[in-house]
Design an enzyme around this catalytic site. Structure first.
Site, PDB file in Angstrom:
ATOM      1  N   CYS A  65       0.887  -1.186   0.000  1.00  0.00           N
ATOM      2  CA  CYS A  65       0.000   0.000   0.000  1.00  0.00           C
ATOM      3  C   CYS A  65       0.914   1.222   0.000  1.00  0.00           C
ATOM      4  CB  CYS A  65      -0.871   0.015   1.246  1.00  0.00           C
ATOM      5  SG  CYS A  65      -1.826  -1.473   1.479  1.00  0.00           S
ATOM      6  N   GLY A  80       4.008   7.249  -1.079  1.00  0.00           N
ATOM      7  CA  GLY A  80       5.352   6.777  -1.427  1.00  0.00           C
ATOM      8  C   GLY A  80       6.466   7.105  -0.456  1.00  0.00           C
ATOM      9  N   GLY A  81       6.126   7.661   0.704  1.00  0.00           N
ATOM     10  CA  GLY A  81       7.184   8.030   1.653  1.00  0.00           C
ATOM     11  C   GLY A  81       8.020   6.828   2.089  1.00  0.00           C
ATOM     12  N   LYS A  82       7.338   5.775   2.528  1.00  0.00           N
ATOM     13  CA  LYS A  82       8.104   4.604   3.006  1.00  0.00           C
ATOM     14  C   LYS A  82       8.710   3.869   1.822  1.00  0.00           C
ATOM     15  CE  LYS A  82       5.170   4.305   7.029  1.00  0.00           C
ATOM     16  NZ  LYS A  82       4.120   5.211   6.482  1.00  0.00           N
ATOM     17  N   GLY A 116       1.114   4.292  -1.686  1.00  0.00           N
ATOM     18  CA  GLY A 116       0.853   5.713  -1.904  1.00  0.00           C
ATOM     19  C   GLY A 116       0.778   6.497  -0.611  1.00  0.00           C
ATOM     20  N   CYS A 166      -1.000   4.260  10.842  1.00  0.00           N
ATOM     21  CA  CYS A 166      -0.761   5.558  11.474  1.00  0.00           C
ATOM     22  C   CYS A 166      -1.962   5.831  12.377  1.00  0.00           C
ATOM     23  CB  CYS A 166      -0.601   6.643  10.428  1.00  0.00           C
ATOM     24  SG  CYS A 166      -0.196   8.190  11.217  1.00  0.00           S
TER      25      CYS A 166
HETATM   26  C1  LIG Z   1      -1.505   4.732   4.918  1.00  0.00           C
HETATM   27  S1  LIG Z   1      -1.429   4.935   3.239  1.00  0.00           S
HETATM   28  C2  LIG Z   1       0.179   4.362   2.854  1.00  0.00           C
HETATM   29  C3  LIG Z   1       1.244   5.414   3.099  1.00  0.00           C
HETATM   30  C4  LIG Z   1       2.533   5.069   2.409  1.00  0.00           C
HETATM   31  N1  LIG Z   1       3.039   3.777   2.790  1.00  0.00           N
HETATM   32  C5  LIG Z   1       3.606   6.107   2.650  1.00  0.00           C
HETATM   33  O1  LIG Z   1       4.459   5.909   3.528  1.00  0.00           O
HETATM   34  O2  LIG Z   1       3.611   7.126   1.961  1.00  0.00           O
HETATM   35  C6  LIG Z   1      -2.423   3.646   2.637  1.00  0.00           C
HETATM   36  C7  LIG Z   1      -2.486   3.555   1.137  1.00  0.00           C
HETATM   37  O3  LIG Z   1      -3.165   2.345   0.812  1.00  0.00           O
HETATM   38  C8  LIG Z   1      -3.873   2.554  -0.363  1.00  0.00           C
HETATM   39  N2  LIG Z   1      -4.858   1.471  -0.498  1.00  0.00           N
HETATM   40  C9  LIG Z   1      -6.142   1.426  -0.071  1.00  0.00           C
HETATM   41  N3  LIG Z   1      -6.704   0.270  -0.420  1.00  0.00           N
HETATM   42  C10 LIG Z   1      -5.772  -0.442  -1.067  1.00  0.00           C
HETATM   43  C11 LIG Z   1      -5.763  -1.707  -1.694  1.00  0.00           C
HETATM   44  N4  LIG Z   1      -6.851  -2.482  -1.719  1.00  0.00           N
HETATM   45  N5  LIG Z   1      -4.636  -2.122  -2.294  1.00  0.00           N
HETATM   46  C12 LIG Z   1      -3.524  -1.347  -2.284  1.00  0.00           C
HETATM   47  N6  LIG Z   1      -3.471  -0.125  -1.725  1.00  0.00           N
HETATM   48  C13 LIG Z   1      -4.590   0.314  -1.123  1.00  0.00           C
HETATM   49  C14 LIG Z   1      -4.451   3.930  -0.201  1.00  0.00           C
HETATM   50  O4  LIG Z   1      -4.829   4.463  -1.449  1.00  0.00           O
HETATM   51  C15 LIG Z   1      -3.268   4.653   0.439  1.00  0.00           C
HETATM   52  O5  LIG Z   1      -2.487   5.248  -0.538  1.00  0.00           O
END
Ligand SMILES: C[S@@+](CC[C@H](N)C(=O)[O-])C[C@H]1O[C@@H](n2cnc3c(N)ncnc32)[C@H](O)[C@@H]1O
Length: 537
Positions: free
Chosen positions: A334, A338-340, A336, A461
């Site tokens: 997951c 993209g930080g991690k 987006g 988070c």
């Molecule tokens: C908490 S954020 C992740 C933050 C990211 N790891 C970062 O450090 O920038 C959760 C992400 O999961 C995505 N997401 C939600 N449902 C998902 C799915 N079924 N499959 C993959 N990604 C999903 C959301 O769009 C969101 O971008």
């Protein structure tokens, strides 16, 4: 490129930062400096001059957030640009608008005690937002009373005409009669008798004085209680975490390993901002600096980024977790925005591993591509690749393919309330009922995608136990091919030397660690993929 500083070999970058979160941007206390460089004249003649652009900007943000569905962090830069508010005025506008948004419940309770013969709900929404801004100047920013009152009355006139100026003036003068501490005592109320305060009473009181919805106060209390806190310790930490959510954090930078050295980034920020950067308290790649990160060449190139230290250390803990066998295929399920993934991708490049960064929302996978740009599309193998798709399907599509998997699950974000001023008022307990099943499915898919012996990090988070340990325990109950490993050990190996972090789960807290309230669980696959599918069936 600098010398290769790897997360697994990096040293901590200095001693504890300590201290409480700083005021955002160092805004002036006596009112914003005008763009023409002149000093504001306080109350004199303010009735007839136009409100200053910084207060107008703060008001516009309030309206866009409270009356619409704007996100403060996205709307504010646009408003400041359109109104040509910059520098110290922009810092003042930010502190004013963000503070009034965060502390809305506290200020509404105070304002309603100062309104005689009228209900707060009977006021025009614009007038109420103006009053909230006035209250924050008086009680949260220490703007001198005459300046706060006259500027706010001027703002009311500019946005609503002369009608409400009398009531705004009277109410703010009444607000100014007591300092914040006295108002908080008034809001806490006189309790009669010797009966100790019940949990419900405590939650109701803190919801007003610390300006959070009651369900969030309750959730934070449960999160702290899940760590074994009781009695006065629990009460003290609950008050502390709520207060920390009301204190704006200074942005933390990450120097992505192998792309820029943290010391070079420190020199760059010092030159750009004119202030000395402070090394990270936990992450060897972190530093906190003043100034606008977007102006740094390293941030523009993607070698560095803005990233909370909590986010940095949970990603580093995944890489520190012990692993037998190959360690060359990593997945961020997951990813987006993209930080991690950017931290993992930079490390993958250093260590000869590949990274698949997956994200379901196309616009967010573009953000991942942007964050990963220095490490994407490099010739040869292994590679850093971005994929747009549903992470719930990846376990079936690529079973047992990965050595390390990060599930940074979509969640309520209750751990990042300090940086999102409106989030506490937007989130609803009902959000948990859609997020819960998704979190379980994503974790299950991650466990299918990791090879036997491989490690999955489940991260949120949020400290809400319904999306942290309860999710993990549920998934563990349904599978026989997974074991929980001690995340505190991995975190310690990665960076965080804090005796209060006790495994197997790790929960970071803003009031203890100065980070967002990130949760981390580490799970290891123990059997062949086929067995896991059967167990899931
Ligand atoms: C908490 S954020 C992740 C933050 C990211 N790891 C970062 O450090 O920038 C959760 C992400 O999961 C995505 N997401 C939600 N449902 C998902 C799915 N079924 N499959 C993959 N990604 C999903 C959301 O769009 C969101 O971008």
């Amino acid at each position: 490129m600098t010398d290769r500083q790897s997360p697994r070999s990096g040293q901590r970058g200095g001693g504890p930062r300590g201290g409480s979160p700083q005021r955002e941007g160092g805004a002036p206390r006596g009112g914003a400096q005008r763009r023409d460089g002149g000093q504001r004249r306080g109350g004199q003649g303010a009735q007839h001059k136009r409100p200053d652009p910084a207060r107008m900007a703060a008001f516009e943000l309030q309206r866009r957030v409270n009356a619409g569905d704007a996100y403060a962090n996205l709307a504010l830069p646009e408003i400041l640009r359109d109104r040509r508010v910059s520098g110290r005025d922009a810092a003042f506008a930010t502190e004013l608008a963000y503070g009034a948004l965060r502390l809305r419940a506290r200020y509404d309770a105070i304002l309603s005690r100062c309104l005689t013969g009228r209900e707060l709900g009977g006021l025009d929404a614009e007038v109420l937002d103006v009053m909230r801004l006035g209250a924050h100047q008086l009680l949260g920013m220490r703007v001198p009373v005459h300046a706060a009152v006259s500027e706010t009355v001027g703002l009311a006139r500019a946005v609503s005409g002369p009608g409400p100026t009398g009531i705004v003036n009277a109410v703010l003068r009444a607000v100014a009669e007591k300092p914040l501490e006295e108002w908080l005592e008034v809001l806490a109320g006189e309790r009669s008798g010797d009966e100790p305060e019940s949990t419900d009473e405590q939650i109701t009181r803190l919801a007003v004085t610390e300006s959070h919805p009651e369900w969030i106060v309750r959730a934070l209390r449960q999160g702290l209680a899940a760590e074994g806190l009781t009695g006065e310790d629990l009460s003290a930490e609950l008050a502390a975490v709520l207060a920390a959510n009301n204190a704006p954090p200074r942005p933390t930078l990450v120097a992505r390993p192998g792309l820029v050295h943290v010391e070079d980034l420190a020199a760059e920020t010092a030159k750009e901002s004119g202030t000395a950067p402070v090394p990270g308290r936990w992450s060897p790649f972190a530093l906190t600096a003043g100034g606008d990160p977007a102006r740094l060449a390293s941030v523009r190139s993607g070698a560095a980024g803005v990233q909370d230290e909590g986010s940095q250390v949970v990603a580093l803990a995944l890489l520190s977790a012990e692993l037998d066998g190959p360690d060359s295929r990593w997945l961020d399920l997951c990813a987006g925005p993209g930080g991690k993934a950017a931290l993992l991708g930079a490390t993958a490049l250093q260590e000869g591993a590949s990274l698949l960064a997956n994200e379901v929302a196309p616009h967010r996978s573009e953000l991942v591509r942007g964050a990963l740009r220095p490490v994407l599309d490099r010739p040869g193998e292994p590679a850093v690749v971005v994929r747009t798709g549903d992470g719930r399907e990846l376990g079936e599509e690529l079973p047992g393919e990965f050595d390390r998997v990060l599930v940074d699950a979509p969640c309520t974000g209750l751990g990042a309330l300090r940086r999102r001023p409106e989030a506490r008022w937007r989130r609803q307990p009902s959000d948990l009922s859609t997020l819960g099943p998704l979190q379980r499915e994503l974790l299950t898919s991650a466990l299918d995608a990791v090879r036997p012996g491989g490690v999955v990090a489940y991260v949120t988070c949020s400290p809400h136990i319904a999306e942290t340990r309860l999710v993990v325990e549920d998934v563990l109950r349904r599978r026989e091919d997974v074991e929980l490993i001690d995340a505190a050990v991995a975190l310690r190996d990665a960076a965080v030397e804090d005796p209060r972090v006790v495994g197997p789960y790790v929960q970071l807290w803003p009031h203890r660690h100065g980070t967002d309230a990130m949760f981390l669980a580490l799970l290891r696959r123990t059997e062949e993929p086929a067995a896991s599918s059967a167990a899931r069936g």
